[in-house]
Design a protein around this motif. Structure first.
Motif, PDB file in Angstrom:
ATOM      1  N   MET A 160       0.848  -1.186   0.000  1.00 14.55           N
ATOM      2  CA  MET A 160       0.000   0.000   0.000  1.00 14.55           C
ATOM      3  C   MET A 160       0.888   1.242   0.000  1.00 14.55           C
ATOM      4  O   MET A 160       1.948   1.254   0.619  1.00 14.55           O
ATOM      5  N   GLY A 161       0.443   2.273  -0.698  1.00 16.82           N
ATOM      6  CA  GLY A 161       1.162   3.538  -0.720  1.00 16.82           C
ATOM      7  C   GLY A 161       0.188   4.695  -0.605  1.00 16.82           C
ATOM      8  O   GLY A 161      -1.033   4.512  -0.644  1.00 16.82           O
ATOM      9  N   ALA A 162       0.712   5.909  -0.481  1.00 15.82           N
ATOM     10  CA  ALA A 162      -0.148   7.078  -0.337  1.00 15.82           C
ATOM     11  C   ALA A 162       0.608   8.329  -0.754  1.00 15.82           C
ATOM     12  O   ALA A 162       1.771   8.507  -0.388  1.00 15.82           O
ATOM     13  N   GLN A 163      -0.070   9.184  -1.509  1.00 14.06           N
ATOM     14  CA  GLN A 163       0.509  10.454  -1.946  1.00 14.06           C
ATOM     15  C   GLN A 163      -0.613  11.381  -2.388  1.00 14.06           C
ATOM     16  O   GLN A 163      -1.491  10.943  -3.144  1.00 14.06           O
ATOM     17  N   PRO A 164      -0.596  12.639  -1.953  1.00 12.30           N
ATOM     18  CA  PRO A 164       0.235  13.221  -0.891  1.00 12.30           C
ATOM     19  C   PRO A 164      -0.307  12.832   0.477  1.00 12.30           C
ATOM     20  O   PRO A 164      -1.448  12.380   0.592  1.00 12.30           O
ATOM     21  N   VAL A 165       0.519  12.996   1.499  1.00 11.21           N
ATOM     22  CA  VAL A 165       0.103  12.644   2.859  1.00 11.21           C
ATOM     23  C   VAL A 165       0.304  13.817   3.816  1.00 11.21           C
ATOM     24  O   VAL A 165       1.374  14.426   3.840  1.00 11.21           O
ATOM     25  N   PRO A 166      -0.736  14.109   4.599  1.00  9.84           N
ATOM     26  CA  PRO A 166      -2.110  13.642   4.407  1.00  9.84           C
ATOM     27  C   PRO A 166      -2.770  14.367   3.241  1.00  9.84           C
ATOM     28  O   PRO A 166      -2.274  15.392   2.786  1.00  9.84           O
ATOM     29  N   SER A 167      -3.901  13.826   2.783  1.00  4.44           N
ATOM     30  CA  SER A 167      -4.701  14.471   1.742  1.00  4.44           C
ATOM     31  C   SER A 167      -6.042  14.844   2.361  1.00  4.44           C
ATOM     32  O   SER A 167      -6.991  14.043   2.342  1.00  4.44           O
ATOM     33  N   GLY A 168      -6.102  16.012   2.953  1.00  2.00           N
ATOM     34  CA  GLY A 168      -7.317  16.373   3.677  1.00  2.00           C
ATOM     35  C   GLY A 168      -7.545  15.397   4.805  1.00  2.00           C
ATOM     36  O   GLY A 168      -6.673  15.199   5.652  1.00  2.00           O
ATOM     37  N   VAL A 169      -8.698  14.731   4.801  1.00  6.38           N
ATOM     38  CA  VAL A 169      -8.993  13.745   5.855  1.00  6.38           C
ATOM     39  C   VAL A 169      -8.427  12.372   5.510  1.00  6.38           C
ATOM     40  O   VAL A 169      -8.486  11.458   6.338  1.00  6.38           O
ATOM     41  N   PHE A 170      -7.898  12.193   4.300  1.00  5.18           N
ATOM     42  CA  PHE A 170      -7.331  10.907   3.907  1.00  5.18           C
ATOM     43  C   PHE A 170      -5.896  10.784   4.433  1.00  5.18           C
ATOM     44  O   PHE A 170      -5.046  11.620   4.139  1.00  5.18           O
ATOM     45  N   HIS A 171      -5.660   9.734   5.170  1.00  4.30           N
ATOM     46  CA  HIS A 171      -4.294   9.419   5.608  1.00  4.30           C
ATOM     47  C   HIS A 171      -4.274   7.926   5.951  1.00  4.30           C
ATOM     48  O   HIS A 171      -4.141   7.533   7.107  1.00  4.30           O
ATOM     49  N   PRO A 172      -4.385   7.061   4.916  1.00  2.00           N
ATOM     50  CA  PRO A 172      -4.596   5.629   5.163  1.00  2.00           C
ATOM     51  C   PRO A 172      -3.450   4.940   5.885  1.00  2.00           C
ATOM     52  O   PRO A 172      -3.660   3.911   6.524  1.00  2.00           O
ATOM     53  N   LEU A 173      -2.237   5.484   5.784  1.00  2.00           N
ATOM     54  CA  LEU A 173      -1.077   4.821   6.369  1.00  2.00           C
ATOM     55  C   LEU A 173      -0.509   5.612   7.550  1.00  2.00           C
ATOM     56  O   LEU A 173       0.667   5.495   7.876  1.00  2.00           O
ATOM     57  N   ARG A 174      -1.365   6.353   8.213  1.00  2.00           N
ATOM     58  CA  ARG A 174      -0.926   7.163   9.341  1.00  2.00           C
ATOM     59  C   ARG A 174      -0.260   6.306  10.419  1.00  2.00           C
ATOM     60  O   ARG A 174       0.810   6.648  10.936  1.00  2.00           O
ATOM     61  N   ASP A 175      -0.888   5.177  10.781  1.00  2.00           N
ATOM     62  CA  ASP A 175      -0.329   4.347  11.856  1.00  2.00           C
ATOM     63  C   ASP A 175       1.025   3.778  11.487  1.00  2.00           C
ATOM     64  O   ASP A 175       1.906   3.638  12.346  1.00  2.00           O
ATOM     65  N   ASP A 176       1.213   3.419  10.205  1.00  2.00           N
ATOM     66  CA  ASP A 176       2.501   2.888   9.757  1.00  2.00           C
ATOM     67  C   ASP A 176       3.622   3.872  10.074  1.00  2.00           C
ATOM     68  O   ASP A 176       4.739   3.472  10.420  1.00  2.00           O
TER      69      ASP A 176
END
Length: 372
Positions: A160-176
């Motif tokens: 799983m990846g994410a960009q940009p972080v955070p994106s508003g309320v989206f932050h799927p990998l915050r705990d990682d």
């Protein structure tokens, strides 16, 4: 070795949902989605946008087909993991808008960053007691499942990846990320010094996207398509992965809080998959001595810097990389030394099948053939 891979209820749910989805496809759609188990592209789990991906994209599905595809995706994940996957796909909208304004891509960003550009592929013959596989692959999401004889299920590499972080309320990998920073910052100076193996983070995973982790792996100089972040030969050597020589600090050397945080991090990754299978993995983790669990870090030690960590045990490897764009572009993966893409279980299964008289073949073979 086989106990952690048994998940009969999950396998059954995947099989029935796969049947429903495949049966809903037109012949043309089914041809796009289906491949032999031996197809070498089954081993290519790279999540970077590529023009030659296998599978049928979500954009090519309609109506009930899309519902079935989502149900299949959910069958391969926990509730938390499914919500992470949905956020990752939705973040393509956020990334599109960012690139329209910051990179001047204009209208083409709408085609390049598409939340429907996630493809479903099926390998082999999905059937009772058969061996087959399926996956979902797209930007920052690569989920691979291999079912062996309807008995064993492998779920790695789980990316799983994410960009940009955070994106508003989206932050799927915050705990990682946040658990790792909490662990690093809670260490004594001596333990942190042992943990940080290099002051430069790799551009991407040290083990890259190889189908099976080797005894030694070196990171690439750059991440594919992003030449602006480059590491040197000296960096590659300092970041090297060696299966027999874990880097960093062992969990047994940390205080009770630090040791617990390392295991919480592992649970964060394993907790992406269905509870039935995650529970067996976690029981194996609970039986692992702390001197067999290692945590290392590279790069900056604060938010907003390029950073990387990995966790290494006898059986699994976790890599987290947030180097690109000054810590605003996450890649995270959980891997299994022996059974990424079902490797060892498949070898054992095919070897046993050579000398077996399985009832799947007996059902269609005469006991005594007719004459003439």
């Amino acid at each position: 070795m086989t106990a952690p891979y048994e998940a009969p209820d999950t396998i059954k749910r995947m099989l029935f949902t796969t049947w429903a989805l495949l049966n809903s496809l037109t012949p043309e759609q089914r041809a796009i989605a289906s491949y032999p188990m031996s197809d070498p592209r089954r081993l290519d789990w790279d999540f970077i946008p590529k023009p030659d991906r296998t599978g049928i994209a979500m954009s090519m599905l309609h109506g009930h087909q899309r519902t079935l595809a989502q149900h299949l995706l959910a069958s391969g994940l926990s509730t938390r993991g499914y919500s992470q996957a949905l956020q990752i796909m939705a973040m393509e909208n956020m990334l599109r808008e960012k690139e329209v304004h910051e990179r001047g891509l204009g209208v083409i960003a709408g085609d390049f960053r598409d939340p429907d550009n996630y493809s479903f592929s099926f390998f082999g013959r999905p059937g009772f007691e058969d061996t087959w596989g399926w996956r979902v692959l797209g930007h920052h999401l690569s989920l691979s499942y291999t079912i062996i004889g309807q008995r064993y299920l492998t779920v790695t590499p789980c990316n799983m990846g994410a960009q940009p972080v955070p994106s508003g309320v989206f932050h799927p990998l915050r705990d990682d990320e946040e658990l790792a920073f909490e662990l690093l910052h809670g260490m004594s100076d001596a333990h942190r010094k042992a943990t940080v193996i290099h002051d430069v983070a790799p551009a991407d995973y040290v083990t890259r996207q190889v189908p099976r982790i080797g005894r030694v792996e070196l990171p690439d100089y750059v991440d594919l398509g992003i030449p602006s972040y480059r590491i040197s030969d000296a960096d590659r050597e300092a970041l090297k992965f060696e299966a027999d020589r874990p880097r960093g600090v062992a969990a047994c050397d940390l205080d009770s809080r630090g040791s617990a945080l390392v295991k919480d991090l592992i649970r964060t990754y394993v907790g992406r998959i269905p509870d039935e299978l995650a529970d067996t993995y976690l029981r194996t983790l609970d039986g692992t001595n702390d001197d067999k669990i290692f945590f290392c870090w590279a790069g900056g030690i604060e938010h907003g810097t390029s950073h990387y960590y990995r966790i290494q045990t006898d059986t699994l490897l976790i890599e987290f990389d947030n180097a690109i764009d000054s810590g605003n572009h996450i890649h995270s993966v959980w891997r299994d030394y022996h059974n990424d893409l079902g490797h060892t279980l498949l070898i054992d299964h095919y070897e046993q099948s050579k000398n077996s008289d399985h009832h799947l073949s007996r059902r269609t073979r005469s006991t005594v053939p007719a004459e003439g």
